[in-house]
Design an enzyme around this catalytic site. Structure first.
Site, PDB file in Angstrom:
ATOM      1  N   LYS B  80       0.904  -0.955  -0.118  1.00 15.53           N
ATOM      2  CA  LYS B  80      -0.104   0.070   0.013  1.00 15.53           C
ATOM      3  C   LYS B  80       0.786   1.111  -0.056  1.00 15.53           C
ATOM      4  CE  LYS B  80      -3.966   1.694   2.698  1.00 15.53           C
ATOM      5  NZ  LYS B  80      -4.730   1.501   4.122  1.00 15.53           N
ATOM      6  N   SER B 155      -9.618   1.329   3.015  1.00 21.39           N
ATOM      7  CA  SER B 155      -8.865   2.031   2.185  1.00 21.39           C
ATOM      8  C   SER B 155      -7.708   1.378   1.403  1.00 21.39           C
ATOM      9  CB  SER B 155      -8.267   3.278   2.885  1.00 21.39           C
ATOM     10  OG  SER B 155      -7.403   2.632   3.817  1.00 21.39           O
ATOM     11  N   SER B 179      -9.734  -1.191   6.978  1.00 21.16           N
ATOM     12  CA  SER B 179      -9.295  -0.981   5.872  1.00 21.16           C
ATOM     13  C   SER B 179      -8.502  -2.042   5.258  1.00 21.16           C
ATOM     14  CB  SER B 179      -8.375   0.293   5.865  1.00 21.16           C
ATOM     15  OG  SER B 179      -9.028   1.511   5.642  1.00 21.16           O
TER      16      SER B 179
END
Lengths: 107, 494
Positions: B80, B155, B179
């Site tokens: 990420k 996310s 997330s």
């Protein structure tokens, strides 16, 4: 969508006291009047929802700021290598004489 | 045999050790997959072709010399883009960090490199990890591979998608309110949030420091264990890292659930949850009972307030953490002339997207004089009540189970204009962050629309071993082998 229109309806009935311009100033966000109006309304909506937390009886309940029992984390006081200044100064928007440069401080 | 890109980490590792293929072959397979899927999905922000090729070559050289640093050696893994990678652009999907190249690696990145993993690149996220759909990215949204009209969740949507479609063998995300678990559920992969403090946050761009944990996405429960084994452990650079030996996360993977007591969270099996999701969750609970577990109802009476508490605590911490983005030391600086304070205010207004601005304003308000006790202080007390609920529940059950998300993947744009509706998609995942406990999402099937359903297993603090034990049984019982259309080698453009 019914639920959200009900929610908007209740907001008018329960105004949340927000000086959004002051909040934006505290947060160092230069927002336009239109943006202030939009965010102010959205904050009212969210805070109205957040006020639910106030309906829960919490007398005598200790606040939790952190999931772990926090104690000071000490390490041995030994020298170790740190980053080369050039490695992060090269990423800064404005640098002079090996230091971060900012605009004037006073208006 | 199918495409190498579809193997699990453990199967790929077996092949590497048997000499069936090389790490370079695995990298080529995921790169080829990405070249097909990226145009439709936009999971990656940056592909580090050069660095990945060097790491694959180094891993192959290690194997040739008989050096083996463990299960991730030679395995392509995606990160990420809120985890710092030295010399590789790290943006957190924000314009304010456009072009920023960190001077250091996050600890998880160091651990992956030391284990011989091959880092493929950096994946898309909701800006600063604030969001549940990966629509709030300054670089454009990520799409769901099961249906590109749907969001992948967020996310960590980009990371979830790379693992779901085989443009990586596994990936790392960060989970502040769900997330990792929520996008895992929406894309049909395994996603896990460790106990707070098990994985170092050093070099993770901070959102809400008392809630953030890095966790793995994988295509199997055993792969999840393999990844957590590498990234976990004490780190002196993170003052909130647990200074104790890590538990044996995978020690009970094969034990089944006979003799375990499993609680179904009543509050997540009714109002606000899609009936199909409830049916699938209940069916799996029944199968766990059939496999020998004692399945009972469990109640967490305060969780109905958890969402409200979270949306005060997380913005409060974010407003403090994001103060560092001031146009002085890194990232964007405005062209507007003025004093330093004016420069900061214009830089921030230009650099942050709407959801980040909304949360900074909310947090600033909740922490400001006169409102602190009513909002932030009260939310912290609710956090205590939620923790107490979990403690009470774990007094009589070993793990708790629930749906991971109230619904399967929702449509792109569906909740973008209604922040509160978006916040509700984290309803079932937020309580574990407030408590600091581990939790995992395992795919258990598809709904009528062909979208994956996630099943959540929650365990007490440092209870990863029993959490994985139950998750492995859920995986066996579900036998979930369906793959997204866009994960197959013969992709037809939608």
């Amino acid at each position: 969508m019914d639920e959200s229109s009900t929610r908007v309806g209740t907001i008018a009935a329960m105004p949340v006291d927000i000086d959004i311009a002051k909040v934006a100033r505290l947060a160092r966000l230069a927002l336009s009047d239109e943006e202030l109006e939009m965010y102010g309304a959205q904050l009212g909506d969210i805070l109205e929802h957040a006020e639910r937390v106030q309906s829960l009886p919490t007398e005598g309940v200790a606040p939790t700021s952190h999931p772990l029992p926090m104690v000071n984390a000490f390490r041995e006081d030994v020298a170790r290598e740190s980053l080369e200044p050039a490695s992060f100064l090269s990423e800064a928007p404005d640098v002079k004489d090996g230091q971060f440069r900012v605009p004037r401080i006073l208006g | 045999m199918g495409d190498l890109a579809d193997l699990t980490i453990l199967d790929a590792g077996d092949g590497l050790r048997a000499g069936d293929f090389s790490s370079a072959d695995l990298l080529e397979a995921v790169t080829r997959r990405a070249s097909v899927t990226e145009a439709h999905l936009h999971a990656y922000l940056t592909l580090d072709h050069e660095g990945a090729a060097q790491a694959a070559e180094a891993a192959d050289a290690s194997f040739a010399k008989g050096e083996d640093r463990g299960l991730l050696q030679g395995i392509p893994i995606a990160l990420k883009d809120n985890m710092c990678t030295r010399g590789i652009e790290t943006t957190a999907s924000s314009r304010i960090l456009d072009g920023w190249k960190p001077p250091y690696d996050a600890t998880v990145v160091t651990r992956l490199r030391e284990a011989g993993a091959v880092i493929t690149g950096k994946t898309n996220l909701d800006e600063f990890a604030m969001g549940s759909s990966t629509e709030n990215s300054a670089y454009g949204p990520t799409r769901n591979p099961w249906n590109t009209d749907k969001v992948p969740g967020g996310s960590s949507g980009g990371s979830a998608v790379t693992t779901a479609v085989g443009s990586a063998f596994g990936s790392l995300g960060s989970d502040t309110g769900g997330s990792v678990r929520q996008p895992a559920a929406l894309t049909g992969v395994v996603g896990m949030k460790p106990t707070y403090g098990v994985v170092s946050r050093y070099g993770l761009i901070a959102f809400a420091s008392s809630l953030d944990q890095i966790g793995p996405f994988s295509r199997s429960v055993a792969d999840s264990v393999a990844m957590l084994d590498v990234i976990s452990g004490f780190d002196p650079r993170d003052a909130t890292s647990i200074n104790a030996p890590v538990p044996n996360f995978g020690g009970s993977l094969d034990r089944g659930v006979a003799g375990l007591k499993i609680g179904v969270v009543t509050e997540f099996m009714g109002e606000g949850i899609d009936p199909q999701v409830i049916t699938a969750t209940r069916a799996m609970a029944d199968r766990l009972a059939g496999a020998g577990a004692e399945v009972v109802e469990a109640t967490l009476p305060s969780v109905e307030y958890a969402l409200s508490a979270y949306y005060l605590i997380a913005p409060a911490e974010c407003s403090s953490n994001l103060a560092r983005f001031d146009g002085i030391r890194f990232g964007h600086r405005t062209q507007v002339e003025g004093t330093t304070e004016e420069m900061m205010a214009h830089t921030r207004a230009e650099g942050f997207g709407p959801e980040v601005i909304r949360r900074i304003l909310l947090g600033t308000y909740a922490l400001s004089a006169g409102y602190y006790d009513a909002f932030y202080g009260q939310a912290q007390k609710v956090r205590t009540l939620v923790r107490n609920d979990f403690t009470a529940a774990y007094g009589h059950v070993d793990v708790l189970i629930s749906p991971t998300t109230p619904t399967t993947a929702f449509s792109v744009g569906e909740k973008a204009a209604d922040p509160i509706a978006m916040y509700y998609s984290d309803l079932c995942t937020i309580p574990s962050n407030l408590a600091g406990d581990p939790a995992i999402s395992v795919p258990i099937g598809l709904d009528d629309a062909g979208l994956p359903v996630g099943f959540q297993v929650m365990a007490p603090s440092l209870g990863e071993e029993v959490m994985y034990q139950v998750a492995a049984e859920v995986e066996r019982l579900a036998g979930f082998t369906e793959r997204a259309l866009l994960a197959t080698s013969t992709v037809v453009a939608p």
